[in-house]
Design a protein around this motif. Structure first.
Motif, PDB file in Angstrom:
ATOM      1  N   PRO A   1      -7.419  19.774 -52.893  1.00 25.59           N
ATOM      2  CA  PRO A   1      -8.643  18.770 -52.433  1.00 25.59           C
ATOM      3  C   PRO A   1      -8.905  18.565 -51.189  1.00 25.59           C
ATOM      4  N   GLU A   2      -9.952  18.139 -50.645  1.00 28.06           N
ATOM      5  CA  GLU A   2     -10.206  17.951 -49.391  1.00 28.06           C
ATOM      6  C   GLU A   2     -10.266  16.365 -49.170  1.00 28.06           C
ATOM      7  N   PRO A   3      -9.472  15.965 -48.077  1.00 30.89           N
ATOM      8  CA  PRO A   3      -9.521  14.711 -48.134  1.00 30.89           C
ATOM      9  C   PRO A   3     -10.858  14.055 -47.508  1.00 30.89           C
ATOM     10  N   ARG A   4     -10.505  12.881 -48.243  1.00 32.90           N
ATOM     11  CA  ARG A   4     -12.043  12.048 -47.619  1.00 32.90           C
ATOM     12  C   ARG A   4     -11.997  11.140 -46.221  1.00 32.90           C
ATOM     13  N   ALA A   5     -10.660  11.128 -46.233  1.00 31.56           N
ATOM     14  CA  ALA A   5     -10.042  10.067 -44.825  1.00 31.56           C
ATOM     15  C   ALA A   5      -8.653  10.510 -44.349  1.00 31.56           C
ATOM     16  N   ALA A   6      -8.399  10.409 -43.280  1.00 33.29           N
ATOM     17  CA  ALA A   6      -7.054  10.596 -42.588  1.00 33.29           C
ATOM     18  C   ALA A   6      -6.563   9.320 -42.130  1.00 33.29           C
ATOM     19  N   TYR A   7      -5.426   9.090 -42.711  1.00 34.87           N
ATOM     20  CA  TYR A   7      -4.647   7.757 -41.913  1.00 34.87           C
ATOM     21  C   TYR A   7      -3.903   8.051 -40.832  1.00 34.87           C
ATOM     22  N   ILE A   8      -4.092   7.522 -39.650  1.00 38.96           N
ATOM     23  CA  ILE A   8      -3.277   7.951 -38.524  1.00 38.96           C
ATOM     24  C   ILE A   8      -2.923   6.686 -37.649  1.00 38.96           C
ATOM     25  N   MET A   9      -1.775   6.744 -36.945  1.00 42.13           N
ATOM     26  CA  MET A   9      -1.317   5.642 -36.120  1.00 42.13           C
ATOM     27  C   MET A   9      -1.193   6.113 -34.434  1.00 42.13           C
ATOM     28  N   PRO A  10      -2.531   6.221 -33.795  1.00 43.76           N
ATOM     29  CA  PRO A  10      -2.614   6.837 -32.489  1.00 43.76           C
ATOM     30  C   PRO A  10      -1.681   6.193 -31.445  1.00 43.76           C
ATOM     31  N   ALA A  11      -1.535   4.777 -31.693  1.00 46.00           N
ATOM     32  CA  ALA A  11      -1.199   4.050 -30.478  1.00 46.00           C
ATOM     33  C   ALA A  11       0.331   4.187 -30.461  1.00 46.00           C
ATOM     34  N   HIS A  12       0.996   4.266 -31.651  1.00 44.28           N
ATOM     35  CA  HIS A  12       2.369   4.344 -31.605  1.00 44.28           C
ATOM     36  C   HIS A  12       2.958   4.789 -32.946  1.00 44.28           C
ATOM     37  N   GLN A  13       3.037   6.204 -33.095  1.00 43.85           N
ATOM     38  CA  GLN A  13       3.100   6.553 -34.689  1.00 43.85           C
ATOM     39  C   GLN A  13       4.236   6.092 -35.091  1.00 43.85           C
ATOM     40  N   HIS A  14       4.154   5.433 -36.308  1.00 44.14           N
ATOM     41  CA  HIS A  14       5.364   4.828 -37.049  1.00 44.14           C
ATOM     42  C   HIS A  14       5.932   5.912 -38.172  1.00 44.14           C
ATOM     43  N   PRO A  15       7.219   6.584 -38.102  1.00 45.52           N
ATOM     44  CA  PRO A  15       8.124   6.324 -37.239  1.00 45.52           C
ATOM     45  C   PRO A  15       8.160   7.009 -36.081  1.00 45.52           C
ATOM     46  N   LEU A  16       7.504   8.087 -35.996  1.00 42.63           N
ATOM     47  CA  LEU A  16       7.745   9.017 -34.786  1.00 42.63           C
ATOM     48  C   LEU A  16       7.839   8.588 -33.401  1.00 42.63           C
ATOM     49  N   GLY A  17       6.890   7.490 -33.104  1.00 42.57           N
ATOM     50  CA  GLY A  17       6.757   7.004 -31.889  1.00 42.57           C
ATOM     51  C   GLY A  17       5.879   7.625 -30.886  1.00 42.57           C
ATOM     52  N   ILE A  18       5.031   8.701 -31.454  1.00 39.29           N
ATOM     53  CA  ILE A  18       4.186   9.569 -30.741  1.00 39.29           C
ATOM     54  C   ILE A  18       2.787   8.711 -30.336  1.00 39.29           C
ATOM     55  N   VAL A  19       2.781   8.714 -28.909  1.00 42.12           N
ATOM     56  CA  VAL A  19       1.349   8.167 -28.425  1.00 42.12           C
ATOM     57  C   VAL A  19       0.481   9.386 -28.309  1.00 42.12           C
TER      58      VAL A  19
END
Lengths: 470, 470
Positions: free
Chosen positions: B238-256
């Motif tokens: 199925p096609e996602p309606r939304a994507a949940y993201i953490m742009p400021a500091h990804q938890h746990p990878l820490g990517i900005v």
């Protein structure tokens, strides 16, 4: 500049709202000229004998709407009014809620919502808060137990046991921020797409929660003892997994469910595995006639009653603390399906309530409120004697509202409109029905009295008498 | 009787827990004999130099477990121990949560959860609370706006605008008791049975909420810039309606997340009507390198970003106040589907936070914490230099944790176990994966440092070096 603000200390409009409204009006009417400087929040607070937070909130609102400007190190200045392009009125409910907004042109508002806050023990609450916010309680600022702090749950257990005859251990209690949140949680625990039987009329908010959770709500009619057993038994297709009931003082009908009906409902639950009664112990704290009847939960030997109670009604609506008592069989389900939801009540607030309960303040508060509400209740009963010939009365043995049904068959709409013409607000019963359009037209109105002073009750009844009886 | 309690003031175990544990131990070991009288809570509090609520909570717990008895007007007495049939140990997490329990035999615990509370402005918080709980603020004890108090929402808007570049009006903000509650609410707003794309690994709690709401969670792999755009585009059925993201500091990878990836994600959202990005602005307050990147929400010109933020991480976990910023198009949906849910945050707490924000305390607090965390961060970076040959490091530019990946390919389990032998607790990355069994075995561990003192960081690194490097 000296501001003279005509405070309405009788009404329920918060001080900061009054200050904000006054200054805004003065600016709009040109009485406060653009560029002139306002007193500082400190000076204004001292001048008006209010707390500084009050003046700050008023200024903040004026700032955000562009009526005033903050100039660093100099203070607050009236904005140039011609620059105030299309400043719209704040939307309804912006600062004030239905309860606070006052009677909107009504002389007396018999609102069935709201409580009497004049007797709230502000000093006690403040003292407890102050004592709790000390450094050696640092741990209180950490995340707590998802179910609620254990000592608080134990204190709730102890209160429920002695005051309501509820049998449970603290492990069965879940503390949460309000009934609606806990019903959301309960929906997760029971699983998706369940069928719930509800009393009709009922507490609509609970009904909305279940519907928003994708539940099917089956309305069951009421007889004089509460939810009709025949009506409930007739729900076969689909068959309800649970029935939501308010035995202590049904909202809105005010019926106190007799023991026999409680037993019949328990038998219904025992007929099938995994069937439950959800007991909303609404208004159970306030009872004026006869011995208090213990909670249905205390009669249950089969672990089929889910109990829900709140401190919002008995202490103050702003105290967003309610609690579920789950039967042992559902605790595992809770841990599996919803145990990862962190508590919605701050540990600090939980501990304030804990102290309030264990130091005996809650009991004292309830006793005081019981006697205050009893006084208002008796005052209303006395005044409603004059209505005997034209109206039936119901729901008067407990709780904070009564029902009046017109014997001559006037519609509730007619009753509400006639009352409105006399500047009195009363509430039609139909708003509490799950499918109002399917129910026979009602001749019943609901009169709440918790927030009214005795003279307001008397005045309201006099006006209603002229509108309805004379 | 004089109680001498050896307090561990370094650890995180609350005082009342220590008192309770000590007295329980003394009773069990027979050092306190049945029938003997305990000092009153007042006397014990004075003696131990703790607040009275602390001793009361300890006694309450002992009472509820039957170790002591309360005799009216006489005081507390040790119960007869032979009557203590099968007193079970309190279940784990009864008084203390994972964070507080301390390192459970570990010398140093690099827990990625929890924050530094030593610098919490207790005095300020107490003073604000005290000022708010005054009688002329009676309205605060009434029910408030379901979305949160308007002045608080305006203060949040103002903070988000200046600190995070978020564009919104207070009408778009919903205040609620914690992220999980707000995600529950968001699930109601988006509707049932939606498909949500999530970064993998991710913040598992959010994933659990969506699953418990009946959502399908589609994990999308990560590249070095964040959620893989190809991976997201490949989700078709199925096609996602939304994507949940953490742009400021990804938890746990820490990517900005760099700006280009943010734009790509926005383009994905714009491709279809009614597609959304859910931006969890986790850890955005703490950044050590380069200029802070404004929130993704501020780049959105199409009303497709749902922003979620919290004060639990930046002030204290017990402050259960988070907020959603909905795009204007979803506000109507909110009002229709969930507007009847009363606020889960008490008006009093909202007003404390309001003062804390508008009086500048929050900004000062953040600045202080930034410098404290920067100190800890730099200390850890220095100590981890010795690991350069054997480990890759990631996530060190922001937030409160870093990741170490073993170049030699040791499994995370081996790393965790070797560390444990050296009395150091580190956390494997796999616990953050949505389907850990489907992902290649990880050689990565997560080290959090927010709660540790610098000497503990240095000691922990020395012990790890012996365990992993030497």
């Amino acid at each position: 500049m000296e501001l003279i603000i005509p405070f309405d200390s009788q009404g329920n409009t918060p001080m900061y709202e009054q200050i904000y409204q006054h200054i805004k009006r003065e600016i709009r009417q040109g009485n406060l000229r653009s560029g002139s400087r306002l007193p500082s929040t400190r000076v204004l607070a001292e001048h008006l004998k209010v707390s500084r937070s009050t003046t700050q909130m008023a200024y903040e609102q004026l700032l955000s709407e562009g009526y005033i400007e903050a100039v660093p190190c100099r203070g607050y200045f009236i904005a140039a009014i011609e620059e105030l392009v299309q400043v719209s009125e704040p939307p309804a409910g912006r600062f004030v809620t239905e309860e606070e907004a006052g009677p909107e042109g009504y002389t007396v508002d018999f609102s069935p919502r709201g409580i009497d806050l004049d007797s709230f023990p502000y000093n006690t609450w403040r003292k407890i808060s102050k004592n709790i916010l000390v450094d050696d309680n640092k741990a209180l600022f950490l995340n707590g137990d998802p179910q609620g702090e254990y000592p608080l749950r134990e204190a709730i257990r102890s209160y429920l046991h002695s005051a309501r005859g509820v049998h449970c251990s603290p492990d069965q209690i879940i503390v949460g921020a309000g009934n609606e949140y806990l019903l959301m949680l309960l929906s997760l625990i029971l699983g998706s797409r369940q069928v719930i039987a509800m009393e009709n009329p009922t507490y609509k908010q609970a009904c909305q929660v279940f519907i928003s959770q994708g539940y099917l709500v089956v309305p069951v009619s009421m007889d004089k003892h509460g939810m009709s057993i025949d009506g409930l038994a007739a729900c076969q297709n689909p068959e309800p997994r649970a029935a939501y009931i308010m035995p202590a003082h049904q909202h809105p009908l005010g019926i106190v469910m007799p023991v026999k009906r409680r037993q019949e409902l328990l038998s219904w639950a025992y007929e099938k595995e995994d069937r439950y009664l959800i007991e909303d112990d609404y208004d159970s704290e306030f009872r004026y006639k006869g011995k208090p009847i213990p909670a249905l939960q205390g009669m249950d030997r089969g672990g089929r009653v889910i109990y829900i109670g709140t401190f919002s009604q008995s202490i103050a609506p702003a105290i967003r603390i309610s609690f579920l008592v789950l039967p042992p069989g559902l605790i595992q389900e809770y841990k599996k399906k919803a145990g990862f939801y962190a508590s919605t009540v701050s540990r600090i607030d939980q501990n304030i309530l804990y102290q309030f309960l264990t130091e005996g303040h809650y009991e004292r508060h309830l006793n005081r409120m019981r006697s205050i509400y009893k006084g208002k209740h008796d005052c209303l009963m006395g005044a409603l004697k004059a209505f005997d010939g034209d109206f039936h009365m119901a729901g008067e043995h407990a709780g904070l509202h009564v029902l009046l049904t017109h014997k001559g068959g006037w519609s509730e709409q007619e009753l509400v409109e006639r009352a409105a013409k006399a500047q009195v607000k009363v509430y039609g019963l139909s708003r509490y029905f799950i499918h109002p359009e399917l129910n026979p037209p009602s001749s019943t109105v609901v009169l709440g009295y918790a927030k009214l002073k005795e003279e307001e009750i008397l005045l309201g009844c006099r006006l209603l008498q002229e509108a309805w009886v004379s």
